[in-house]
Motif scaffolding. Structure first.
Motif, mmCIF file in Angstrom:
data_model
loop_
_atom_site.group_PDB
_atom_site.id
_atom_site.type_symbol
_atom_site.label_atom_id
_atom_site.label_comp_id
_atom_site.label_asym_id
_atom_site.label_seq_id
_atom_site.Cartn_x
_atom_site.Cartn_y
_atom_site.Cartn_z
ATOM 1 N N VAL A 1 0.832 -1.207 0.000
ATOM 2 C CA VAL A 1 0.000 0.000 0.000
ATOM 3 C C VAL A 1 0.868 1.258 0.000
ATOM 4 N N ALA A 2 2.022 1.219 0.678
ATOM 5 C CA ALA A 2 2.912 2.375 0.675
ATOM 6 C C ALA A 2 3.476 2.624 -0.726
ATOM 7 N N ASP A 3 3.742 1.541 -1.467
ATOM 8 C CA ASP A 3 4.221 1.662 -2.842
ATOM 9 C C ASP A 3 3.144 2.202 -3.779
ATOM 10 N N ASN A 4 1.896 2.142 -3.342
ATOM 11 C CA ASN A 4 0.785 2.567 -4.189
ATOM 12 C C ASN A 4 0.131 3.858 -3.702
ATOM 13 N N GLY A 5 0.905 4.682 -3.011
ATOM 14 C CA GLY A 5 0.448 6.028 -2.679
ATOM 15 C C GLY A 5 -0.315 6.177 -1.378
ATOM 16 N N PHE A 6 -0.213 5.176 -0.489
ATOM 17 C CA PHE A 6 -0.881 5.251 0.803
ATOM 18 C C PHE A 6 0.163 5.293 1.927
ATOM 19 N N ARG A 7 -0.282 5.680 3.094
ATOM 20 C CA ARG A 7 0.558 5.694 4.286
ATOM 21 C C ARG A 7 0.222 4.459 5.119
#
Length: 274
Positions: free
Chosen positions: A44-50
């Motif tokens: 999810v971090a790689d896809n623009g989320f924190r």
């Protein structure tokens, strides 16, 4: 980065905080810790989320408190983490006992800081068999878990890893590495917290909490889950939640592995971006 914060009752809670964007907060299953979510947190971090993931008190790198090993306190710790980081529009994701933690948080603290939730192999509404829950799991099963933790938890966790991932099925492709990782994380849990959490995840009734949830929820479950049986968990939870989507994974176990992991991660990203 990783850090800790101090709860109102003095416990030190360890957490990871990766990436930027809309926060996605992960709650782990018993008796693991935040590392169990590493692949999904990175995804999810790689896809623009924190991505934020904490070790429940008594587990992993958080304080091994003598008291406070209750579902209410777990939910309060989650609330304090969310407030400490001042998170808004968060997506809460809970696996197994962590799903109970998420549901109790929403029932106890509301959804003012939450946009969506995901329950994966989660324990609600209530696991234990009773007159009001005849389809539940008999208490003798949980007594056996308590006995295993009490007498030889190292061997018990190793044995549990097999059914956790469904590696005991005839056609299963097994991974000793996955089993060793499960054992390693499990052994980091304090014995009192691990023992007391068994009652919390098995006997807590989340029915009223589920009814209070007012955000969209993805209810995901493997239909060959040998730890949290499907018929007494996800199906009932989806019926109780006002705005739920039930996603079942054929032949999938309790733990994320192989094709189950791949399918769930695709569904997770689609749910986050929708």
């Amino acid at each position: 980065m990783t850090s800790t914060f101090t709860t109102t009752d003095g416990a030190q809670i360890f957490y990871k905080d990766w990436g930027t964007g809309q926060p996605v907060v992960f709650s782990h299953g018993w008796p693991l810790n935040a590392d169990a979510w590493d692949e999904q947190a990175r995804l999810v971090a790689d896809n623009g989320f924190r991505a934020v993931a904490h070790d429940r008190r008594g587990h992993g790198r958080s304080s091994q408190t003598w008291d406070g090993n209750t579902m209410d306190r777990y939910a309060d710790d989650l609330a304090e983490l969310i407030e400490e980081l001042d998170l808004h529009d968060a997506v809460l994701i809970g696996h197994s006992a962590g799903g109970g933690e998420v549901v109790r948080y929403l029932g106890r603290h509301g959804s003012s800081r939450v946009a969506k939730a995901v329950l994966l192999g989660a324990v609600p509404p209530v696991m234990i068999k009773s007159d009001t829950n005849p389809e539940g799991t008999p208490i003798e099963v949980f007594d056996a878990i308590r006995s295993g933790v009490d007498k030889d938890r190292s061997q018990f966790y190793w044995d549990l890893s097999e059914t956790f991932y469904g590696f005991n099925r005839p056609d299963a492709t097994t991974s000793e590495g996955a089993r060793r990782a499960f054992w390693r994380l499990s052994m980091q849990a304090g014995i009192r917290a691990a023992y007391e959490c068994i009652t919390q995840f098995s006997e807590t009734d989340f029915t009223e909490d589920l009814k209070r949830i007012d955000v969209p929820v993805l209810v995901a479950h493997g239909d060959d889950d040998q730890i949290v049986p499907l018929h007494d968990s996800a199906v009932k939870s989806a019926e109780l939640i006002k705005n739920s989507t039930l996603r079942l994974y054929p032949d999938a176990p309790h733990g994320l592995y192989g094709e189950f992991r791949t399918a769930f991660e695709a569904d997770l990203l689609a749910f986050l971006k929708h």
